[in-house]
Design an enzyme around this catalytic site. Structure first.
Site, short mmCIF file in Angstrom:
data_model
loop_
_atom_site.label_atom_id
_atom_site.label_comp_id
_atom_site.label_asym_id
_atom_site.label_seq_id
_atom_site.Cartn_x
_atom_site.Cartn_y
_atom_site.Cartn_z
N GLN A 77 0.81 -1.21 0.00
CA GLN A 77 0.00 0.00 0.00
C GLN A 77 0.85 1.27 0.00
OE1 GLN A 77 -2.60 -0.40 3.41
NE2 GLN A 77 -3.58 -2.24 2.61
N HIS A 141 -0.89 0.13 5.59
CA HIS A 141 -1.31 1.17 6.53
C HIS A 141 -0.30 2.32 6.62
CE1 HIS A 141 -4.06 -1.95 8.75
NE2 HIS A 141 -4.27 -1.89 7.44
N GLU A 235 -14.79 3.87 9.39
CA GLU A 235 -15.34 4.96 10.20
C GLU A 235 -15.24 6.31 9.52
OE1 GLU A 235 -13.88 3.09 14.53
OE2 GLU A 235 -13.16 5.05 13.87
N TYR A 256 -9.96 -10.43 10.14
CA TYR A 256 -10.34 -10.96 8.82
C TYR A 256 -10.75 -12.42 8.89
CZ TYR A 256 -8.66 -6.63 6.77
OH TYR A 256 -8.50 -5.30 6.43
#
Length: 361
Positions: A77, A141, A235, A256
């Site tokens: 990522q 992340h 969120e 997960y």
């Protein structure tokens, strides 16, 4: 014969009318791989970060690759992330970027904030304003979005870097935080943890998982952010100075595998999200509609979905999401969303490009 011809003409125009009504977008920039972030220069040209490490200047219908970009740590990522102009860009020329960087000690990388200026087709005057530590080879992340407030403070997010049990709740460590700096990279004297021993002085809020959307609400001047949950529990939060947003002690999601890592969705003294998604939509990018181009949509919040490949229009009542309406269904993984200088909404879509959202007639 004349009657048949007349019906054919009518059918043709009905087809054209239905086509124009169903068209939701116009392609502005084509053939982009992963337009992680983009921003509009004063001449309406666009600066675009490609996650793989390219900075593209789209001007007069042409894509120009900018040289002198920082060295990008490309892993999972991580890559070239967000880009924003200083609110006084016309006066000072500063451009702010976040990206995964291998600078510093340790193997791997972590998120950095840089500012630089654009000189023709080259980035110059590069200054690294913040580099999270330590480097790690974990591939997820990194965050990261950038926003400026009315006082020219720069806010940026960094994900927990896959170390949920250590980073988000510990203000002496980077990761799982939203940070605030002065525009020159110095720490504001009124940051919440400047007088806490060993704390990371740039922290503005903590207890976050992986925030990939952040905007100043133009109607309230509050900082809104969204973040990826685990399996469920994405969120939307209103960011407040010095507050703990709960991750991973409180969450609406699960592992997960389906197992629980906490039995709490709310903890006294920690901030609750104003909205959450279960199942997760994998949100990325967000913007408030602050122009009159879209009629009654003004004041709505737009959020991209990576997982389900649409743009969601969140209808707000105060600080609550009252209803969602899906736009651009199945267009692809929506990575970034911005309002242009012309008041129109532009959307960055992976393996596609940047499109303009067309108002409904």
């Amino acid at each position: 014969m004349k009657l048949k011809f007349s019906f054919s003409i009518i059918a043709f125009f009905l087809f054209l009318n239905s086509f124009s009504q169903s068209k939701e977008y116009e392609v502005i920039v084509s053939d982009l791989s992963n337009p992680w972030g983009f921003t509009f220069l004063p001449d309406n040209s666009i600066l675009i970060t490609e996650k793989e490490g390219k900075l593209i200047h789209f001007k007069n219908g042409k894509k120009i690759e900018i040289s002198g970009v920082p060295k990008i740590y490309l892993r999972g990522q991580g890559g070239f992330l967000d880009i924003e102009l200083h609110p006084k860009y016309k006066e000072n020329g500063w451009i702010y970027m976040t990206y995964a960087s291998s600078e510093g000690k340790g193997n791997g990388g972590n998120t950095a904030l840089m500012r630089a200026r654009l000189n023709g087709t080259q980035l110059i005057n590069q200054e690294i304003l913040y580099k999270a530590t330590p480097n790690t080879t974990r591939s997820y992340h990194f965050g990261s979005r950038i926003a400026f407030d009315a006082n020219n403070h720069v806010y940026f997010s960094i994900g927990d870097r896959g170390n949920r049990d250590v980073n988000p709740q510990n203000i002496t460590k980077d990761g799982g935080k939203i940070y605030r700096l002065n525009d020159d990279g110095s720490v504001p004297k009124d940051n919440p943890f400047v007088n806490v021993r060993n704390a990371k002085k740039a922290i503005f809020s903590y207890g976050h998982r992986n925030p990939q959307g952040m905007k100043i609400n133009p109607f309230t001047n509050e900082i809104w952010s969204h973040e990826h949950g685990p399996k469920g529990g994405d969120e939307i939060n209103i960011i407040k100075k010095g507050k703990n947003f709960g991750w991973p002690k409180a969450s609406f999601g699960v592992n997960y595998s389906g197992t629980k890592f906490t039995n709490k969705t709310s903890i006294s003294g920690m901030e609750n999200p104003i909205y959450y998604w279960t199942p997760s939509i994998a949100p990325s990018g967000m913007v408030f509609i602050n122009s009159d181009k879209y009629g009654k949509w003004k004041g709505n919040l737009l959020v991209g979905s990576l997982k389900f490949q649409y743009l969601t229009r969140c209808i707000l009542k105060g600080n609550k999401v009252f209803k969602e309406v899906k736009l651009l269904k199945d267009i692809g993984r929506v990575r970034s969303v911005e309002q242009g200088l012309d008041g129109f909404i532009y959307v960055g879509v992976e393996n596609f490009g940047i499109v303009k959202l067309l108002p409904k007639e």
